[in-house]
Design an enzyme around this catalytic site. Structure first.
Site, PDB file in Angstrom:
ATOM      1  N   ASP A   1       0.816  -1.167   0.164  1.00 53.70           N
ATOM      2  CA  ASP A   1       0.025   0.024  -0.274  1.00 53.70           C
ATOM      3  C   ASP A   1       0.994   1.155   0.134  1.00 53.70           C
ATOM      4  OD1 ASP A   1      -2.938   1.159   0.810  1.00 53.70           O
ATOM      5  OD2 ASP A   1      -1.343   2.253   1.809  1.00 53.70           O
TER       6      ASP A   1
ATOM      7  N   TYR B   1       3.076   9.821  -0.387  1.00 52.11           N
ATOM      8  CA  TYR B   1       4.090   9.220   0.582  1.00 52.11           C
ATOM      9  C   TYR B   1       5.476   9.421  -0.252  1.00 52.11           C
ATOM     10  CZ  TYR B   1       0.175   6.504   2.464  1.00 52.11           C
ATOM     11  OH  TYR B   1      -0.866   6.007   3.252  1.00 52.11           O
TER      12      TYR B   1
ATOM     13  N   LYS C   1      -2.567   5.797  -4.236  1.00 48.91           N
ATOM     14  CA  LYS C   1      -4.036   6.772  -4.152  1.00 48.91           C
ATOM     15  C   LYS C   1      -3.313   8.026  -4.778  1.00 48.91           C
ATOM     16  CE  LYS C   1      -3.859   4.582   0.586  1.00 48.91           C
ATOM     17  NZ  LYS C   1      -2.239   4.574   1.010  1.00 48.91           N
TER      18      LYS C   1
ATOM     19  N   HIS D   1      -7.569   9.651  -2.136  1.00 51.10           N
ATOM     20  CA  HIS D   1      -6.825   9.434  -0.610  1.00 51.10           C
ATOM     21  C   HIS D   1      -7.907  10.286   0.161  1.00 51.10           C
ATOM     22  CE1 HIS D   1      -2.543   9.116   0.966  1.00 51.10           C
ATOM     23  NE2 HIS D   1      -3.605   8.873   1.958  1.00 51.10           N
TER      24      HIS D   1
HETATM   25  P1  NAP Z   1       0.592   1.540  11.829  1.00 49.88           P
HETATM   26  O1  NAP Z   1       0.965   0.266  10.866  1.00 49.88           O
HETATM   27  O2  NAP Z   1      -0.601   1.695  12.954  1.00 49.88           O
HETATM   28  O3  NAP Z   1       1.840   1.691  12.800  1.00 49.88           O
HETATM   29  C1  NAP Z   1       3.100   1.787  12.489  1.00 49.88           C
HETATM   30  C2  NAP Z   1       4.050   1.939  13.838  1.00 49.88           C
HETATM   31  O4  NAP Z   1       3.990   0.791  14.441  1.00 49.88           O
HETATM   32  C3  NAP Z   1       5.567   2.252  13.311  1.00 49.88           C
HETATM   33  O5  NAP Z   1       5.901   3.341  14.303  1.00 49.88           O
HETATM   34  C4  NAP Z   1       6.163   0.963  13.545  1.00 49.88           C
HETATM   35  O6  NAP Z   1       7.364   1.244  14.035  1.00 49.88           O
HETATM   36  C5  NAP Z   1       5.234   0.014  14.616  1.00 49.88           C
HETATM   37  N1  NAP Z   1       5.238  -1.210  14.387  1.00 49.88           N
HETATM   38  C6  NAP Z   1       4.871  -1.769  13.501  1.00 49.88           C
HETATM   39  N2  NAP Z   1       4.724  -3.221  13.886  1.00 49.88           N
HETATM   40  C7  NAP Z   1       5.138  -3.231  15.233  1.00 49.88           C
HETATM   41  C8  NAP Z   1       5.372  -4.332  16.121  1.00 49.88           C
HETATM   42  N3  NAP Z   1       4.937  -5.710  15.432  1.00 49.88           N
HETATM   43  N4  NAP Z   1       5.658  -4.116  17.408  1.00 49.88           N
HETATM   44  C9  NAP Z   1       5.905  -3.057  17.827  1.00 49.88           C
HETATM   45  N5  NAP Z   1       5.818  -1.901  16.809  1.00 49.88           N
HETATM   46  C10 NAP Z   1       5.413  -1.822  15.543  1.00 49.88           C
HETATM   47  O7  NAP Z   1       0.648   3.045  11.177  1.00 49.88           O
HETATM   48  P2  NAP Z   1       0.519   3.600   9.734  1.00 49.88           P
HETATM   49  O8  NAP Z   1       1.920   3.276   9.256  1.00 49.88           O
HETATM   50  O9  NAP Z   1       0.145   5.002   9.664  1.00 49.88           O
HETATM   51  O10 NAP Z   1      -0.552   2.637   9.174  1.00 49.88           O
HETATM   52  C11 NAP Z   1      -0.466   1.600   8.325  1.00 49.88           C
HETATM   53  C12 NAP Z   1      -0.424   1.935   6.714  1.00 49.88           C
HETATM   54  O11 NAP Z   1      -1.979   2.502   6.457  1.00 49.88           O
HETATM   55  C13 NAP Z   1       0.445   3.082   6.096  1.00 49.88           C
HETATM   56  O12 NAP Z   1       1.679   2.425   5.915  1.00 49.88           O
HETATM   57  C14 NAP Z   1      -0.189   3.506   4.927  1.00 49.88           C
HETATM   58  O13 NAP Z   1       0.073   2.342   3.884  1.00 49.88           O
HETATM   59  C15 NAP Z   1      -1.688   3.375   5.277  1.00 49.88           C
HETATM   60  N6  NAP Z   1      -2.227   4.687   5.940  1.00 49.88           N
HETATM   61  C16 NAP Z   1      -3.198   5.266   5.167  1.00 49.88           C
HETATM   62  C17 NAP Z   1      -3.856   6.513   5.564  1.00 49.88           C
HETATM   63  C18 NAP Z   1      -4.855   7.126   4.589  1.00 49.88           C
HETATM   64  O14 NAP Z   1      -4.988   8.208   4.911  1.00 49.88           O
HETATM   65  N7  NAP Z   1      -5.445   6.487   3.725  1.00 49.88           N
HETATM   66  C19 NAP Z   1      -3.276   7.087   6.670  1.00 49.88           C
HETATM   67  C20 NAP Z   1      -2.210   6.521   7.299  1.00 49.88           C
HETATM   68  C21 NAP Z   1      -1.831   5.276   6.768  1.00 49.88           C
HETATM   69  P3  NAP Z   1       8.822   0.690  13.108  1.00 49.88           P
HETATM   70  O15 NAP Z   1       8.571   1.046  11.711  1.00 49.88           O
HETATM   71  O16 NAP Z   1      10.136   1.308  13.939  1.00 49.88           O
HETATM   72  O17 NAP Z   1       8.891  -0.773  13.341  1.00 49.88           O
END
Ligand code: NAP
Length: 284
Positions: free
Chosen positions: A44, A49, A74, A107
């Site tokens: 994704d 990004y 997106k 998005h």
């Molecule tokens: P998330 O996946 O909820 O959290 C990522 C955070 O969690 C990072 O700080 C990562 O740290 C940590 N982490 C991941 N796995 C872990 C584990 N097993 N144990 C401990 N810590 C862990 O946040 P996100 O990246 O915002 O959301 C996921 C995806 O959703 C994004 O990458 C993106 O593709 C999408 N997204 C979309 C939108 C939208 O508006 N459509 C907005 C936000 C996100 P490290 O990297 O240091 O491991």
């Protein structure tokens, strides 16, 4: 890997890899290669990004057949409207070095999204976009898009995690044949997701971490998840969620963590919409 079937028959992995906030080219490429090596087959990304080239380079280098991957990108708000969307899709395809996207999402629910949707409907009918959908749309905006256009969105990617569970949104999406996809399944670590007492104690029963409990809980709700991490050991941990099943009781107890509110910001807040618009003006 377990798949969900979208409303147009396209299959989508229920677990993928998100690359938000991995902006450095080499770092992002390494992460995507690691994720593919671990077994992830859905990536994704998004124009905003600024890492579509890195994702494309990783896909090329991985040697995985294109049809074995599910790639989502997106449309950013600066490209809303019919013609701008046509160009934006072309740009994303070039950067990702591919002829088609498996899923393309609007998005943010701001600006001329109807113009964008009509362009996306054409690209969908041409086969350049295998499925089209939206992100951050509340039910009213989703319905507005449904009733004034031909193609019903296949997916709505919305903030969904234990502290903002979106049960009502999910019910609405289900009734309209739209797949619920979670962004920030861990709330990006807010509220100490990874050390939350309830999640940790549930995990102990199954020999799993809090992160694995969260992903499993979403998967059992039939919500697509795309966790992000830059660490390969965490990629493995987050992938390893198909060998246990949370009991009904544990599923129910996680409901108590729901605050019913975004942990980031509301897409319905007029000040937020003004802020997005002002950022666009800065670019003009
Ligand atoms: P998330 O996946 O909820 O959290 C990522 C955070 O969690 C990072 O700080 C990562 O740290 C940590 N982490 C991941 N796995 C872990 C584990 N097993 N144990 C401990 N810590 C862990 O946040 P996100 O990246 O915002 O959301 C996921 C995806 O959703 C994004 O990458 C993106 O593709 C999408 N997204 C979309 C939108 C939208 O508006 N459509 C907005 C936000 C996100 P490290 O990297 O240091 O491991």
């Amino acid at each position: 890997m377990k798949n969900v079937v979208l409303n147009n028959g396209i299959e989508m992995p229920i677990l993928g890899f998100g690359v938000y906030q991995i902006q450095d080219h080499d770092e992002c490429k390494r992460c995507v290669l690691d994720a593919i090596d671990v077994g992830y087959r859905a990536i994704d990304t998004a124009a905003s990004y600024q890492n579509e080239e890195a994702v494309g380079d990783a896909i090329q280098e991985s040697g995985i057949e294109r049809e074995d991957l599910f790639v989502t990108s997106k449309l950013w708000i600066e490209d809303v409207g019919f013609e701008a969307t046509q160009k934006a899709v072309e740009t994303s395809l070039n950067k990702l070095q591919t002829d088609y996207l498996d899923l393309y999402l609007i998005h943010q629910p701001f600006g001329d999204v109807h113009g964008s949707w009509r362009a996306m409907e054409e690209l969908y009918k041409d086969g350049k976009l295998k499925a089209i959908g939206v992100s951050n749309f509340h039910p009213d905006r989703v319905m507005d898009l449904i009733v004034f256009n031909d193609v019903v969105p296949a997916v709505n990617q919305i903030e969904t995690h234990p502290f903002y569970q979106r049960h009502d949104d999910q019910q609405f999406l289900k009734e309209n044949g739209i797949q619920h996809e979670s962004w920030a399944p861990f709330a990006e670590g807010k509220n100490n997701t990874f050390s939350n007492e309830l999640l940790v104690s549930i995990g102990e029963k199954y020999g799993k971490s809090s992160a694995q409990v969260v992903l499993r809980w979403l998967i059992q709700r039939k919500v697509v998840v795309i966790p992000k991490t830059v660490k390969k050991n965490r990629m493995k941990e987050n992938f390893n969620v198909f060998d246990f099943e949370l009991s009904d009781e544990d599923m129910e107890s996680i409901r108590s963590l729901d605050t019913g509110e975004s942990q980031f910001f509301s897409h319905r807040d007029p000040e937020i919409i003004k802020w997005f618009a002002s950022r666009l003006e800065e670019h003009e």
